[in-house]
Design a protein around this motif. Structure first.
Motif, PDB file in Angstrom:
ATOM      1  N   GLN A 161       0.805  -1.123  -0.010  1.00 14.98           N
ATOM      2  CA  GLN A 161       0.070   0.098   0.025  1.00 14.98           C
ATOM      3  C   GLN A 161       1.002   1.257  -0.055  1.00 14.98           C
ATOM      4  O   GLN A 161       0.498   2.192  -0.535  1.00 14.98           O
ATOM      5  N   GLY A 162       1.827   1.296   0.789  1.00 21.04           N
ATOM      6  CA  GLY A 162       2.922   2.530   0.637  1.00 21.04           C
ATOM      7  C   GLY A 162       3.623   2.612  -0.459  1.00 21.04           C
ATOM      8  O   GLY A 162       3.712   3.981  -0.995  1.00 21.04           O
ATOM      9  N   LEU A 163       4.107   1.338  -1.243  1.00 21.05           N
ATOM     10  CA  LEU A 163       4.599   1.772  -2.397  1.00 21.05           C
ATOM     11  C   LEU A 163       3.864   1.972  -3.571  1.00 21.05           C
ATOM     12  O   LEU A 163       4.405   2.304  -4.590  1.00 21.05           O
ATOM     13  N   SER A 164       2.769   1.741  -3.344  1.00 19.89           N
ATOM     14  CA  SER A 164       1.600   2.237  -4.512  1.00 19.89           C
ATOM     15  C   SER A 164       1.346   3.516  -4.674  1.00 19.89           C
ATOM     16  O   SER A 164       1.107   4.091  -5.731  1.00 19.89           O
ATOM     17  N   THR A 165       1.883   4.410  -3.662  1.00 18.16           N
ATOM     18  CA  THR A 165       1.732   5.847  -3.969  1.00 18.16           C
ATOM     19  C   THR A 165       2.883   6.652  -4.355  1.00 18.16           C
ATOM     20  O   THR A 165       3.029   7.765  -4.813  1.00 18.16           O
ATOM     21  N   VAL A 166       3.997   6.037  -4.812  1.00 12.72           N
ATOM     22  CA  VAL A 166       5.353   6.411  -5.023  1.00 12.72           C
ATOM     23  C   VAL A 166       5.249   6.813  -6.548  1.00 12.72           C
ATOM     24  O   VAL A 166       4.738   6.045  -7.340  1.00 12.72           O
ATOM     25  N   ALA A 167       5.909   7.627  -7.175  1.00 13.71           N
ATOM     26  CA  ALA A 167       5.873   7.914  -8.263  1.00 13.71           C
ATOM     27  C   ALA A 167       6.765   7.093  -9.252  1.00 13.71           C
ATOM     28  O   ALA A 167       7.756   6.364  -8.731  1.00 13.71           O
ATOM     29  N   PRO A 168       6.408   6.976 -10.210  1.00 15.66           N
ATOM     30  CA  PRO A 168       6.989   5.722 -11.165  1.00 15.66           C
ATOM     31  C   PRO A 168       8.456   5.866 -11.361  1.00 15.66           C
ATOM     32  O   PRO A 168       9.201   4.713 -11.112  1.00 15.66           O
ATOM     33  N   GLN A 169       8.925   6.894 -11.423  1.00 10.63           N
ATOM     34  CA  GLN A 169      10.390   7.316 -11.822  1.00 10.63           C
ATOM     35  C   GLN A 169      11.230   7.042 -10.269  1.00 10.63           C
ATOM     36  O   GLN A 169      12.304   6.903 -10.419  1.00 10.63           O
ATOM     37  N   ASP A 170      10.405   6.901  -9.147  1.00  8.74           N
ATOM     38  CA  ASP A 170      11.319   6.984  -8.037  1.00  8.74           C
ATOM     39  C   ASP A 170      10.993   5.271  -7.316  1.00  8.74           C
ATOM     40  O   ASP A 170      11.555   5.228  -6.211  1.00  8.74           O
ATOM     41  N   LEU A 171      10.219   4.673  -8.103  1.00  8.65           N
ATOM     42  CA  LEU A 171       9.705   3.353  -7.440  1.00  8.65           C
ATOM     43  C   LEU A 171      11.111   2.448  -7.151  1.00  8.65           C
ATOM     44  O   LEU A 171      11.039   1.667  -5.997  1.00  8.65           O
ATOM     45  N   VAL A 172      12.182   2.457  -8.059  1.00 10.64           N
ATOM     46  CA  VAL A 172      13.056   1.428  -8.012  1.00 10.64           C
ATOM     47  C   VAL A 172      14.004   2.033  -6.562  1.00 10.64           C
ATOM     48  O   VAL A 172      14.473   1.131  -5.818  1.00 10.64           O
ATOM     49  N   LEU A 173      14.054   3.158  -6.509  1.00  7.97           N
ATOM     50  CA  LEU A 173      15.068   3.640  -5.113  1.00  7.97           C
ATOM     51  C   LEU A 173      14.104   3.293  -3.809  1.00  7.97           C
ATOM     52  O   LEU A 173      14.644   3.207  -2.955  1.00  7.97           O
ATOM     53  N   ALA A 174      12.891   3.459  -4.041  1.00  5.53           N
ATOM     54  CA  ALA A 174      12.017   3.288  -2.920  1.00  5.53           C
ATOM     55  C   ALA A 174      11.980   1.743  -2.568  1.00  5.53           C
ATOM     56  O   ALA A 174      11.894   1.503  -1.263  1.00  5.53           O
ATOM     57  N   CYS A 175      12.249   1.049  -3.619  1.00  2.00           N
ATOM     58  CA  CYS A 175      12.174  -0.272  -3.179  1.00  2.00           C
ATOM     59  C   CYS A 175      13.526  -0.990  -2.733  1.00  2.00           C
ATOM     60  O   CYS A 175      13.532  -2.231  -2.318  1.00  2.00           O
ATOM     61  N   ALA A 176      14.474  -0.086  -2.691  1.00  3.19           N
ATOM     62  CA  ALA A 176      15.940  -0.366  -2.096  1.00  3.19           C
ATOM     63  C   ALA A 176      15.785  -0.446  -0.596  1.00  3.19           C
ATOM     64  O   ALA A 176      15.088   0.519   0.004  1.00  3.19           O
ATOM     65  N   ASP A 177      16.507  -1.352  -0.012  1.00  2.48           N
ATOM     66  CA  ASP A 177      16.363  -1.680   1.310  1.00  2.48           C
ATOM     67  C   ASP A 177      17.104  -0.550   2.078  1.00  2.48           C
ATOM     68  O   ASP A 177      18.528  -0.337   1.372  1.00  2.48           O
ATOM     69  N   GLY A 178      16.897   0.337   2.929  1.00  2.08           N
ATOM     70  CA  GLY A 178      17.850   1.338   3.773  1.00  2.08           C
ATOM     71  C   GLY A 178      18.850   0.771   4.300  1.00  2.08           C
ATOM     72  O   GLY A 178      19.955   1.558   4.531  1.00  2.08           O
ATOM     73  N   ARG A 179      18.618  -0.450   4.782  1.00  2.00           N
ATOM     74  CA  ARG A 179      20.079  -1.018   5.421  1.00  2.00           C
ATOM     75  C   ARG A 179      21.215  -1.427   4.549  1.00  2.00           C
ATOM     76  O   ARG A 179      22.062  -1.981   4.988  1.00  2.00           O
TER      77      ARG A 179
END
Length: 674
Positions: A83-101
């Motif tokens: 649900q949270g990743l569905s609101t991310v812009a398409p161009q930023d989705l790959v970076l948002a899917c990267a684990d912060g750790r």
């Protein structure tokens, strides 16, 4: 994205594809780029809802082996995450899917413990007040602090010098400045003076600076090549150059004061300038500006400066310039020493002037002596007047119209602007104050002197006397009505560049100034101008020749020496007793009366013998002789006291010993004495 490794980037892309499939039913996010077998039945958008697709994806991830889900980048991909990743812009989705750790902050150095950290900060506080020391000395201070503060801490665990240097650079920066400037910067930061100031109108901040002109000029067509100083006034908002000055050798405080006056005055049109260089700014027609100024005005802004930023040169720190800036109502804001960011714009302007104009002229000297031509003095063909006209025309026609790349205003970051367009936009936003100073501003910006008027000689200004017919009025022969520090004195202004005249302010009308000429000028005719430097050389030459006037206090030792030679204190009549003075005066009177009563001696007759003086006269003769001998003895002693004393002979020095035997007597002398 660049912080991720190839494996981490591959897992982030795979995770983003599963998120797109849960949202749209396709791995690429659209039906136009559908892969073979898509959409799968559980993710077909025609038969399933978004919530059903998210739940199906959650069930699919949970059915995977945890190790396999970790390798695919699907670990932790639950319903809330989808649900949270569905609101991310398409161009930023790959970076948002990267684990912060995956890109966590690196660990600190294991050798820098809490004790070492405290010691490093203590050494830095100590070094702030000391003279600059090397990193080796700081490392020894670190050892000393740890040894005395933490006795139980093993000294072998103290970091080495190279580790301390790396930690010092990471925590406090390079700190390559001088100690006095580092302390001043720290004090300014604590006081809040290091905050950034946003300039939003013309004239708010005016930067002044001087630099040697990199072009050799001639004072006249047939004169010798000379060095000239270029002084610029740059407006930090529009980057306009409203005024400049070319001064031989170096600038003075009066030159900078006149430069500020030029900023407030409109530039008149010059010979050879066309219609394209007239006043072009909308809102204020050129006819109105010309009516106020009294002449046609060129396309160059003019305004009253509010804040003046200067460096720490002698001409900019002069009391005369500070007084002139106060007369104009300016705030003086000196730049911090060795802080080019405080007036970086004017430094960049000097560089632009060099690359855009000065490099193309004959006589260009280059940036460095090593880059200088074979003989730039011989190439010099321009005079100072020609260069001044050239720079003025170039500023109006080229500099004011040139596009400013990185100096776009805050309200138009993507727009194209020049100094002229920025000034026109500022006039449209905040209006324009058409205020032209009166001609008496010239006299008010000069150096002021508070002096008294001599009835016959006039006023004395810096060693020279000045006179004018206006000083013959009765009110100027008396002290002025001024009170306070300069009580009873009159105000006179002088221009250091021309010492032939000074200017006397009328006490009734402060806008009226009377010219007082130097007393050494002839009543008729013209005398070449001379500056304060010429007058100082004249007075210094007179002092070296012994012609400098001296006061009574300076001449007192010479007078006392002369009086000591002709009338010493011992010869004063007042030093004798009162009775002796009375008796001596009576004797002189009686002797004069006796001489008058005595008949004249006959020429023929026996020669008179020696006269025997009476006892009182013999006593007086002995006294006079004694006084004359004492005076001769005193003069002889004064003449020989300071003379060189010859050393004793070696033979005399040897014979002066107490234990030396007398000289041997020859045999013939001994026999004769016997």
């Amino acid at each position: 994205m660049t912080d991720l490794t190839e494996d981490q980037l591959r897992r982030a892309i795979n995770r983003a594809e599963h998120v797109r499939e849960a949202v749209t039913g396709f791995r690429e996010g659209s039906a136009e780029r559908a892969r073979p077998g898509e959409p799968r039945p559980a993710y077909d958008p025609a038969h399933t809802t978004l919530t059903e697709r998210r739940r199906a994806k959650t069930a699919e991830v949970e059915a995977l082996d945890p190790a396999e889900a970790q390798l695919l980048g699907l670990a932790g991909l639950g319903l809330r995450t989808l649900q949270g990743l569905s609101t991310v812009a398409p161009q930023d989705l790959v970076l948002a899917c990267a684990d912060g750790r995956w890109t966590r902050r690196r660990d600190g150095r294991r050798s820098v413990t809490e004790e070492i950290r405290e010691a490093i900060f203590a050494v830095r506080r100590e070094c702030a007040g000391r003279s600059r020391i090397s990193m080796s000395a700081k490392h020894r201070l670190l050892h000393q602090y740890v040894r005395e503060t933490f006795p139980q801490f093993p000294l072998e665990k103290v970091p080495c010098r190279h580790t301390l240097a790396a930690v010092w650079r990471e925590w406090f920066g390079p700190e390559g400045g001088r100690q006095r400037y580092v302390r001043s910067a720290a004090a300014a930061a604590e006081a809040g003076a290091g905050s950034r100031t946003v300039v939003h109108r013309p004239g708010q901040v005016l930067a002044l600076d001087s630099t040697p002109l990199p072009v050799k000029l001639r004072e006249t067509v047939f004169g010798e090549p000379a060095d000239v100083t270029l002084t610029l006034a740059l407006d930090l908002y529009t980057h306009s150059v409203p005024a400049f000055r070319l001064t031989p050798k170096g600038e003075r405080s009066v030159d900078v004061a006149m430069l500020l006056r030029d900023v407030m005055l409109p530039l008149p049109m010059r010979e050879g300038w066309g219609e394209e260089m007239l006043w072009p700014y909308p809102g204020v027609p050129s006819q109105i500006v010309a009516q106020f100024a009294g002449h046609e005005v060129a396309a160059l802004p003019f305004f009253a400066p509010e804040t003046v930023t200067t460096d720490h040169g002698g001409s900019y720190k002069s009391h005369d310039l500070v007084a002139a800036e106060r007369e104009l109502g300016c705030n003086v804001l000196p730049a911090r020493a060795l802080r080019p960011t405080d007036k970086f714009a004017v430094e960049r302007a000097f560089s632009s002037f060099k690359t855009l104009l000065f490099e193309h002229l004959l006589g260009f000297t280059g940036t460095d002596v090593a880059d200088r031509g074979a003989d730039p003095e011989a190439d010099a063909v321009l005079t100072v007047g020609q260069m001044e006209h050239l720079i003025a025309a170039w500023i109006v026609e080229v500099w004011q119209r040139r596009e400013l790349g990185e100096y776009a205003p805050a309200w138009g970051p993507g727009e194209r602007h020049s100094p002229n367009s920025l000034f026109a936009a500022a006039m449209d936003q905040g209006g324009f104050s058409l205020r032209i100073p009166d001609p008496s501003l010239y006299y008010r910006l000069l150096r002021r002197h508070h002096v008294k008027v001599h009835p016959r000689r006039g006023v004395k200004i810096l060693g020279l006397w000045y006179w004018g017919d206006v000083l013959t009025a009765d009110r100027y022969q008396r002290p002025s009505a001024r009170g306070g520090r300069h009580s009873g004195k009159w105000v006179v202004s002088s221009d250091r560049r021309d010492r032939r005249a000074v200017f006397f302010q009328d006490p009734d009308d402060h806008d009226l100034w009377h010219t007082l000429r130097w007393s050494g000028l002839p009543p008729e005719g013209d005398v070449p101008a001379f500056s304060d430097r010429t007058a100082a050389e004249l007075l210094a030459g007179a002092a070296r020749s012994g012609l400098a006037p001296r006061s009574d206090a300076e001449l007192l030792p010479s007078l006392l020496k002369l009086l000591g030679d002709v009338a010493p204190v011992a010869a004063w009549p007042s030093q004798a007793g009162r009775k002796k003075r009375t008796a001596r005066s009576g004797e002189q009177a009686r002797a004069a009366a006796a001489a008058a009563d005595r008949p004249r001696p006959e020429t023929s007759g026996p020669t008179p013998g020696p006269t025997v003086l009476p006892e009182p006269w013999r006593e007086r003769e002995r006294t006079i002789r004694k006084e004359v001998d004492a005076d001769r003895r005193r003069r002889r002693h004064a003449a020989t006291a300071t003379g060189p004393t010859a050393p004793p002979l070696l033979d005399d020095a040897l014979r002066g010993g107490l234990f030396l035997l007398p000289a041997a007597v020859p045999d013939n002398e001994a026999s004769e004495s016997t």
